[in-house]
Design a protein around this motif. Structure first.
Motif, PDB file in Angstrom:
ATOM      1  N   LEU A  25      -6.690  -2.249  -2.222  1.00 23.55           N
ATOM      2  CA  LEU A  25      -5.408  -2.039  -1.571  1.00 23.55           C
ATOM      3  C   LEU A  25      -5.246  -0.658  -1.031  1.00 23.55           C
ATOM      4  O   LEU A  25      -4.804  -0.486   0.131  1.00 23.55           O
ATOM      5  N   ARG A  26      -5.538   0.486  -1.530  1.00 26.33           N
ATOM      6  CA  ARG A  26      -5.360   1.877  -1.049  1.00 26.33           C
ATOM      7  C   ARG A  26      -6.310   1.938   0.036  1.00 26.33           C
ATOM      8  O   ARG A  26      -6.044   2.312   1.226  1.00 26.33           O
ATOM      9  N   CYS A  27      -7.563   1.203   0.038  1.00 22.62           N
ATOM     10  CA  CYS A  27      -8.475   1.370   1.207  1.00 22.62           C
ATOM     11  C   CYS A  27      -7.936   0.773   2.491  1.00 22.62           C
ATOM     12  O   CYS A  27      -7.882   1.227   3.639  1.00 22.62           O
ATOM     13  N   THR A  28      -7.310  -0.241   2.055  1.00 22.96           N
ATOM     14  CA  THR A  28      -6.646  -1.186   3.240  1.00 22.96           C
ATOM     15  C   THR A  28      -5.267  -0.469   3.628  1.00 22.96           C
ATOM     16  O   THR A  28      -5.306  -0.341   4.992  1.00 22.96           O
ATOM     17  N   GLN A  29      -4.642   0.230   2.762  1.00 27.90           N
ATOM     18  CA  GLN A  29      -3.493   0.939   3.269  1.00 27.90           C
ATOM     19  C   GLN A  29      -3.754   2.000   4.376  1.00 27.90           C
ATOM     20  O   GLN A  29      -3.392   2.554   5.193  1.00 27.90           O
ATOM     21  N   GLU A  30      -5.083   3.161   3.792  1.00 33.07           N
ATOM     22  CA  GLU A  30      -5.361   3.878   4.321  1.00 33.07           C
ATOM     23  C   GLU A  30      -5.971   3.750   5.993  1.00 33.07           C
ATOM     24  O   GLU A  30      -5.872   4.411   6.779  1.00 33.07           O
TER      25      GLU A  30
END
Length: 395
Positions: A308-313
């Motif tokens: 999720l963090r990779c997607t948001q970034e």
């Protein structure tokens, strides 16, 4: 004996030495005396047996209870010196018994001065006992007397050297122990500093991936809402709603970071559901086209959070830098791993020249879970982000 225990620093080592000394003293010291007195007169024989019983009893007591006030080691050594003198008198010479008994003066004495004094007294009694019947004459400077004097001199020299050697060894050991303690303290401090640095880095990454991205979204949405206040009131209302939702999410993330709320970020369940919500928000806020293939894959909580963090970034970078029109998101599962691919048709960039905190943070986050991040891009050809993680059982 107390001094030797302090000097040696290892009671087991001293006890082992005492046992070895006893194993030598009995067959080479006491038993030859009993054999030698066998042909003597009954008085001398009984006297020798009495001395044997006395010294054996005293030796057993001092071994069993070296700190006993009834028979302290000093008193035992005094008894031993008297027994040596009496033995030399009964057998008209006891140099051999003195030589075998000499180590005990250094093992049981409290210090080198006491050992030297008592062993010297024992040597004098041994010489005196051997000459008391014959009287003193120059002819007696051989045999028992010479052997006893030589044994005393060599024993004293060896004992003093051993005390000095052990003392120097203990000093070195204490020095090494102090250095080791200092090294351990420095190592503990280094670990503490490293832990603090790692925690600061973790917090910085979490703040960047959550609060900073949320505030950036709020700024962009606020600017768009202000521009649409008159021309598109409905669009302005949508953007204000997004601002409110993003602010609430930031508040929840802030509570997590300060420990006022349980861990959050991705609710237990399907990662696909969470990513679809994130992509819907992204489409609503930016108006870009998103093509997504998000099958339901069961993953553990740490893997879901990382993806999720990779997607948001990645989406934040698309919004701020890419100037793209279409974004593709593909989630796939391979044997033993899961891959998340995010592409855009934007302006691209030179990967080697990029040193942003976001990409480095994604790499570190994935590396902590045994994964890796692959970034492919060039000017004018868009960007491809591929996050790969090993799969674990569902938590």
């Amino acid at each position: 004996m107390t001094r030797w225990r302090q000097q040696s620093g290892d009671p087991l080592t001293l006890d082992r030495i005492l046992r070895w000394n006893l194993a030598i003293w009995i067959p080479f010291g006491l038993l030859p005396l009993l054999i030698a007195v066998h042909d003597a007169s009954p008085a001398r024989t009984y006297g020798m047996f009495g001395l044997f019983a006395l010294i054996a009893l005293c030796h057993g007591v001092v071994l069993a209870r070296p700190d006993s006030p009834v028979l302290p080691p000093r008193a035992y050594l005094a008894v031993l010196a008297l027994v040596l003198g009496a033995t030399s008198f009964i057998l008209t010479g006891g140099a051999a018994f003195y030589v075998v008994s000499l180590p005990q003066f250094w093992l049981f004495a409290r210090g080198p001065r006491e050992a030297t004094t008592l062993s010297g007294a024992a040597a004098a009694l041994t010489v005196f006992g051997g000459t008391i019947e014959q009287g003193w004459s120059p002819d007696l400077l051989t045999g028992n007397t010479v052997s006893t004097v030589i044994a005393y001199a060599l024993g004293t020299a060896l004992g003093l050297w051993l005390y000095r050697f052990i003392g120097q060894s203990n000093e070195r050991q204490e020095q090494l122990s102090a250095e080791l303690a200092l090294t351990q303290e420095e190592l503990a401090a280094a670990h503490q500093r490293q832990g603090a640095a790692e925690e600061r880095e973790r917090l910085a990454r979490e703040i960047h991936d959550t609060l900073a991205q949320g505030f950036a979204s709020i700024v962009v949405l606020a600017e768009a809402a202000r521009a649409a206040t008159v021309t598109d009131p409905e669009r302005c209302a949508q953007q204000l709603t997004s601002i409110e939702r993003t602010a609430r999410e930031n508040l929840a993330e802030a509570r997590v970071l300060v420990g006022a709320a349980p861990e959050s970020g991705v609710a237990p369940g399907s990662l696909a559901t969470t990513l679809r919500r994130t992509l819907d928000r992204f489409v609503q806020d930016t108006g870009l086209t998103v093509d997504a293939e998000l099958p339901d894959i069961e993953l553990d909580q740490h893997t879901r959070v990382a993806l999720l963090r990779c997607t948001q970034e990645s989406l934040a970078n698309v919004r701020k830098h890419a100037d793209a029109t279409t974004v593709g998101v593909l989630l796939t599962e391979a044997p033993g791993s899961v891959e998340l691919e995010i592409t855009d048709d934007g302006r691209g960039f030179v990967v080697e020249e990029s040193h942003g905190f976001g990409l480095d943070g994604m790499r570190r986050r994935l590396a902590e879970l045994g994964g890796e991040l692959t970034v492919t891009s060039s000017l004018g050809d868009g960007t491809r982000i591929l996050a790969t993680l090993p799969t674990q059982r569902q938590e």
